[in-house]
Design an enzyme around this catalytic site. Structure first.
Site, PDB file in Angstrom:
ATOM      1  N   HIS A   6     -35.668  33.772 -59.695  1.00  0.00           N
ATOM      2  CA  HIS A   6     -36.811  34.652 -59.416  1.00  0.00           C
ATOM      3  C   HIS A   6     -37.419  34.410 -58.031  1.00  0.00           C
ATOM      4  O   HIS A   6     -38.209  35.233 -57.550  1.00  0.00           O
ATOM      5  CB  HIS A   6     -37.919  34.443 -60.451  1.00  0.00           C
ATOM      6  CG  HIS A   6     -37.565  34.896 -61.831  1.00  0.00           C
ATOM      7  ND1 HIS A   6     -37.091  36.168 -62.097  1.00  0.00           N
ATOM      8  CD2 HIS A   6     -37.605  34.255 -63.026  1.00  0.00           C
ATOM      9  CE1 HIS A   6     -36.860  36.280 -63.402  1.00  0.00           C
ATOM     10  NE2 HIS A   6     -37.157  35.138 -63.987  1.00  0.00           N
ATOM     11  N   ASP A  63     -29.006  35.711 -67.017  1.00  0.00           N
ATOM     12  CA  ASP A  63     -30.325  35.337 -67.533  1.00  0.00           C
ATOM     13  C   ASP A  63     -30.978  36.633 -68.024  1.00  0.00           C
ATOM     14  O   ASP A  63     -30.779  37.693 -67.429  1.00  0.00           O
ATOM     15  CB  ASP A  63     -31.160  34.713 -66.406  1.00  0.00           C
ATOM     16  CG  ASP A  63     -32.503  34.190 -66.881  1.00  0.00           C
ATOM     17  OD1 ASP A  63     -32.641  32.968 -67.013  1.00  0.00           O
ATOM     18  OD2 ASP A  63     -33.417  35.021 -67.106  1.00  0.00           O
ATOM     19  N   HIS A  80     -33.824  37.738 -67.837  1.00  0.00           N
ATOM     20  CA  HIS A  80     -34.798  38.328 -66.906  1.00  0.00           C
ATOM     21  C   HIS A  80     -34.085  38.786 -65.636  1.00  0.00           C
ATOM     22  O   HIS A  80     -33.019  38.272 -65.290  1.00  0.00           O
ATOM     23  CB  HIS A  80     -35.887  37.303 -66.594  1.00  0.00           C
ATOM     24  CG  HIS A  80     -36.579  36.791 -67.826  1.00  0.00           C
ATOM     25  ND1 HIS A  80     -36.338  35.537 -68.358  1.00  0.00           N
ATOM     26  CD2 HIS A  80     -37.463  37.408 -68.643  1.00  0.00           C
ATOM     27  CE1 HIS A  80     -37.070  35.397 -69.458  1.00  0.00           C
ATOM     28  NE2 HIS A  80     -37.745  36.516 -69.659  1.00  0.00           N
ATOM     29  N   ASP A 132     -31.616  32.753 -72.134  1.00  0.00           N
ATOM     30  CA  ASP A 132     -32.746  33.379 -72.811  1.00  0.00           C
ATOM     31  C   ASP A 132     -32.408  34.738 -73.416  1.00  0.00           C
ATOM     32  O   ASP A 132     -33.276  35.396 -73.981  1.00  0.00           O
ATOM     33  CB  ASP A 132     -33.980  33.462 -71.894  1.00  0.00           C
ATOM     34  CG  ASP A 132     -33.626  33.684 -70.438  1.00  0.00           C
ATOM     35  OD1 ASP A 132     -32.467  34.076 -70.162  1.00  0.00           O
ATOM     36  OD2 ASP A 132     -34.496  33.484 -69.576  1.00  0.00           O
TER      37      ASP A 132
HETATM   38 ZN    ZN Z   1     -35.016  34.060 -67.744  1.00  0.00          ZN
END
Ligand code: ZN
Length: 368
Positions: free
Chosen positions: A142, A179, A181, A267
């Site tokens: 991120h 991931d 996200h 995740d």
């Molecule tokens: Zn994540």
């Protein structure tokens, strides 16, 4: 050649606080009895512990690495950001950006986390190792050059790629981010470039809420070299493998990278508290196999997997073990204690048919 496993106990000592999951403490938010941020050491340390118990670590080339030096970090992060981070870290810690708390010494631990990724990519691109796994913590996908967010304080993978490029050990790199996200940091860093293909498979509008759209394809020379695959909640084993087969693998074949890096978050697993997907340890093993076959086909097997998110302390170790045992073609196995249950909990045929239609539509858009 062997499989490398890059880790360091110090990465488990990165500490943040003042949260109950991602809810900020204060007001009406009661602190949790056990821990605060879901990005805790336990998901990672318990993976390493499981690997020790099954003796998987004995089959790997286990290494640590030095902290990534300042000039290596500066290929991605501006000096002003690094100075601010270091000063705050020396003064006792604090928080920069969004949801990125750290304690005293957090700067050095984060540089070590990046250093593990740098060393893993260096060892694979120099032919020292066949492939490698970096248990980097804190995670990185991120983090923007000057704005840390989502538990990520330095862009580990981007830093590792830039180091390999500067040394002339990689020219065309593909990053596959599974991931759950969106890999907004990696996307932003390489958005204008065609020498790094960035692909992110994520739950739509989970985190960040305002990035990860399928229409975001890159800019200028980078046009067409960023791919977002936003999935609705509820996708499981069948859907994830279909995404890989119909979009990710064809995109890799078309790009012909000389190195594949996986932003390996867990995740999207069925037990994650921050997302709503239904992947299992078997899903991660199968996706790893797909990446290995692509790497064999395209770049002499050069594959580096870098740990990102994944917040189920109990289940992440089994997913991670499945990835690493597959990567190393190891004898050690950690049977998934939830395999039967999760097989029964998978989305039904009607949902999978719907998702197949969604994937088909995205494949047409992205591979036109
Ligand atoms: Zn994540």
């Amino acid at each position: 050649m062997s499989t490398g496993f890059f880790w360091d106990e110090r990465c488990f000592w990165h500490a943040g606080g003042n949260y109950a999951l991602t809810l900020p403490l204060g007001g009406l938010v009661q602190p949790l009895a056990a821990g605060g941020l879901p990005e805790s050491p336990e998901t990672k340390r318990r993976l390493k512990n499981l690997m020790d118990v099954t003796r998987l670590t004995a089959e790997l080339d286990c290494r640590t690495a030095p902290e990534a030096p300042r000039e290596v970090l500066e290929r991605v992060h501006p000096a002003t950001y690094l100075d601010t981070f270091k000063a705050m870290s020396d003064a006792g810690g604090g928080e920069l950006g969004l949801r990125t708390p750290f304690a005293k010494g957090g700067y050095e631990i984060t540089a070590l986390s990046a250093g593990l990724t740098v060393a893993a990519i260096e060892a694979v691109t120099s032919g020292d190792l066949q492939n490698a796994y970096a248990l980097s913590r804190p995670p990185g996908h991120h983090c923007l050059p000057d704005w840390p967010n989502g538990f990520c304080l330095m862009a580990n993978i981007a830093i590792g790629i830039e180091a390999a490029k500067a040394a002339g050990r990689a020219q065309r790199v593909a990053v596959v981010d599974w991931d759950v996200h969106h890999g907004n940091g990696t996307e932003a860093i390489f958005y204008d470039r065609d020498d790094v293909l960035t692909i992110s498979v994520h739950q739509e509008k989970n985190y960040p809420l305002d990035t990860g759209d399928i229409a975001d394809r890159g800019r200028g020379a980078g046009e067409g070299y960023n791919m977002n695959i936003p999935l609705p909640p509820g996708v499981g084993h069948v859907g994830y493998l279909e995404v890989m087969e119909r979009i990710v693998l064809p995109a890799l074949d078309r790009y012909r990278p000389d190195l594949i890096v996986v932003a390996c978050g867990y995740d999207a697993c069925a037990f994650d508290p921050l997302a709503r997907m239904f992947c299992t340890a078997e899903t991660y093993a199968e996706m790893t196999r797909q990446m290995m076959e692509a790497a064999d086909r395209l770049c002499d097997g050069r594959l580096v997997m870098v740990h990102e998110g994944g917040y189920s302390e109990a289940y992440v170790p089994f997913c991670g073990h499945a990835v690493i045992e597959t990567l190393a073609n190891a004898k050690a196995r950690a049977a998934d204690p939830m395999a039967d249950t999760l097989r029964q909990r998978q989305p039904n045929a009607a949902f999978n048919a719907y998702i197949s239609g969604v994937i088909g539509g995205m494949a047409e858009t992205l591979l036109d």
